[in-house]
Design a protein around this motif. Structure first.
Motif, PDB file in Angstrom:
ATOM      1  N   ASP A  87       0.806  -1.220   0.000  1.00 28.45           N
ATOM      2  CA  ASP A  87       0.000   0.000   0.000  1.00 28.45           C
ATOM      3  C   ASP A  87       0.842   1.274   0.000  1.00 28.45           C
ATOM      4  N   ALA A  88       2.146   1.171   0.161  1.00 29.38           N
ATOM      5  CA  ALA A  88       3.016   2.351   0.172  1.00 29.38           C
ATOM      6  C   ALA A  88       3.483   2.751  -1.222  1.00 29.38           C
ATOM      7  N   GLU A  89       3.279   1.895  -2.210  1.00 23.91           N
ATOM      8  CA  GLU A  89       3.772   2.207  -3.556  1.00 23.91           C
ATOM      9  C   GLU A  89       3.096   3.467  -4.090  1.00 23.91           C
ATOM     10  N   GLY A  90       3.915   4.339  -4.649  1.00 25.59           N
ATOM     11  CA  GLY A  90       3.438   5.592  -5.202  1.00 25.59           C
ATOM     12  C   GLY A  90       3.475   6.746  -4.214  1.00 25.59           C
ATOM     13  N   LEU A  91       3.780   6.465  -2.953  1.00 27.20           N
ATOM     14  CA  LEU A  91       3.787   7.507  -1.928  1.00 27.20           C
ATOM     15  C   LEU A  91       5.190   8.082  -1.730  1.00 27.20           C
ATOM     16  N   THR A  92       5.244   9.376  -1.386  1.00 33.57           N
ATOM     17  CA  THR A  92       6.515  10.008  -1.047  1.00 33.57           C
ATOM     18  C   THR A  92       6.887   9.610   0.385  1.00 33.57           C
ATOM     19  N   ILE A  93       8.096   9.964   0.811  1.00 35.65           N
ATOM     20  CA  ILE A  93       8.537   9.669   2.180  1.00 35.65           C
ATOM     21  C   ILE A  93       7.583  10.307   3.185  1.00 35.65           C
ATOM     22  N   GLU A  94       7.227  11.569   2.949  1.00 37.77           N
ATOM     23  CA  GLU A  94       6.332  12.273   3.871  1.00 37.77           C
ATOM     24  C   GLU A  94       4.973  11.583   3.953  1.00 37.77           C
ATOM     25  N   GLU A  95       4.438  11.207   2.788  1.00 39.05           N
ATOM     26  CA  GLU A  95       3.139  10.522   2.768  1.00 39.05           C
ATOM     27  C   GLU A  95       3.203   9.174   3.482  1.00 39.05           C
ATOM     28  N   ARG A  96       4.305   8.463   3.310  1.00 35.23           N
ATOM     29  CA  ARG A  96       4.463   7.158   3.989  1.00 35.23           C
ATOM     30  C   ARG A  96       4.535   7.349   5.493  1.00 35.23           C
ATOM     31  N   LYS A  97       5.282   8.364   5.946  1.00 33.76           N
ATOM     32  CA  LYS A  97       5.387   8.613   7.395  1.00 33.76           C
ATOM     33  C   LYS A  97       4.030   8.970   7.998  1.00 33.76           C
ATOM     34  N   LEU A  98       3.243   9.737   7.266  1.00 29.85           N
ATOM     35  CA  LEU A  98       1.910  10.120   7.743  1.00 29.85           C
ATOM     36  C   LEU A  98       0.961   8.922   7.815  1.00 29.85           C
ATOM     37  N   ARG A  99       0.920   8.144   6.740  1.00 33.78           N
ATOM     38  CA  ARG A  99      -0.019   7.010   6.674  1.00 33.78           C
ATOM     39  C   ARG A  99       0.435   5.804   7.487  1.00 33.78           C
ATOM     40  N   PHE A 100       1.738   5.586   7.515  1.00 37.44           N
ATOM     41  CA  PHE A 100       2.268   4.386   8.172  1.00 37.44           C
ATOM     42  C   PHE A 100       3.397   4.783   9.125  1.00 37.44           C
ATOM     43  N   PRO A 101       3.079   5.473  10.223  1.00 38.10           N
ATOM     44  CA  PRO A 101       4.131   5.972  11.125  1.00 38.10           C
ATOM     45  C   PRO A 101       4.993   4.862  11.733  1.00 38.10           C
ATOM     46  N   ASP A 102       4.484   3.634  11.762  1.00 38.81           N
ATOM     47  CA  ASP A 102       5.274   2.523  12.312  1.00 38.81           C
ATOM     48  C   ASP A 102       6.224   1.926  11.270  1.00 38.81           C
ATOM     49  N   GLY A 103       6.162   2.445  10.026  1.00 36.46           N
ATOM     50  CA  GLY A 103       7.045   1.939   8.972  1.00 36.46           C
ATOM     51  C   GLY A 103       6.616   0.603   8.399  1.00 36.46           C
ATOM     52  N   GLN A 104       5.476   0.085   8.834  1.00 33.75           N
ATOM     53  CA  GLN A 104       4.967  -1.193   8.324  1.00 33.75           C
ATOM     54  C   GLN A 104       3.930  -0.905   7.243  1.00 33.75           C
TER      55      GLN A 104
END
Length: 192
Positions: A87-104
């Motif tokens: 589900d992280a594909e296509g997201l920037t680093i900032e977007e990934r940190k916001l959506r998935f703060p645990d890095g999973q």
């Protein structure tokens, strides 16, 4: 002695924007094409016996551009394709940190399965091409995982940012894989 020259694919628009690609099949951009041209021009045809590529467009196109300079047989090995980041594909680093703060990232390929897949591909190359010099065009996470495993975590995943079309060399010597060098980018000196 089997040797493998690992080359990361050229830049894509998603690379330039900091978006994680994974198995999303994004093509090279103009800079990526130029990087692949410079990489190919820096290699010597007599140094290699076979060229292997991930089947994803960005790697396959990089391999085809490089091969204009080498004229080698090209094989695709799907096990060298990039790790799925779900589900992280296509997201920037900032977007990934916001959506998935645990890095999973939900639905991503598990690290253990990913490690087994890429190291299985390395072993397949060794088995199919004993004592040959092999070029493999693959992806950042794939090459970093290989480097991490071979260095016992000293370099690679989470520690090394691999540049587009960087060159990393490994070889099988005295019954073990060794890293000769990694993230070599001299051929990119002319590119801004």
């Amino acid at each position: 002695m089997t040797s493998i020259c690992l080359i990361r694919h050229g830049e894509t628009n998603w690379n330039a924007a900091g978006r994680i690609q994974g198995k999303t099949d994004i093509p090279l951009n103009e800079k990526g094409i130029e990087q692949a041209e410079n990489c190919g021009a820096s290699l010597h045809p007599s140094d290699y016996d076979v060229l292997i590529s991930s089947p994803l467009k960005r790697a396959k196109n990089t391999a085809e551009i490089i091969n204009k300079y080498l004229n080698l047989p090209i094989l695709e090995i799907k096990e060298f394709q990039e790790r799925s980041f779900g589900d992280a594909e296509g997201l920037t680093i900032e977007e990934r940190k916001l959506r998935f703060p645990d890095g999973q990232y939900p639905n991503q390929e598990e690290r253990e399965a990913f490690s087994q897949r890429v190291m299985g591909a390395i072993e397949e190359v060794k088995r199919r091409f004993p004592d040959k010099r092999v070029l493999v065009v693959a992806h950042g996470a794939v090459i970093n995982q290989i480097l991490s495993i071979l260095s016992n975590g000293e370099i690679g995943s989470g520690k090394t940012k691999l540049m587009n079309t960087c060159i990393s060399n490994i070889h099988f010597h005295e019954e073990q894989w060794c890293i000769k060098n990694y993230n070599q980018i001299d051929h990119l000196a002319k590119i801004v």
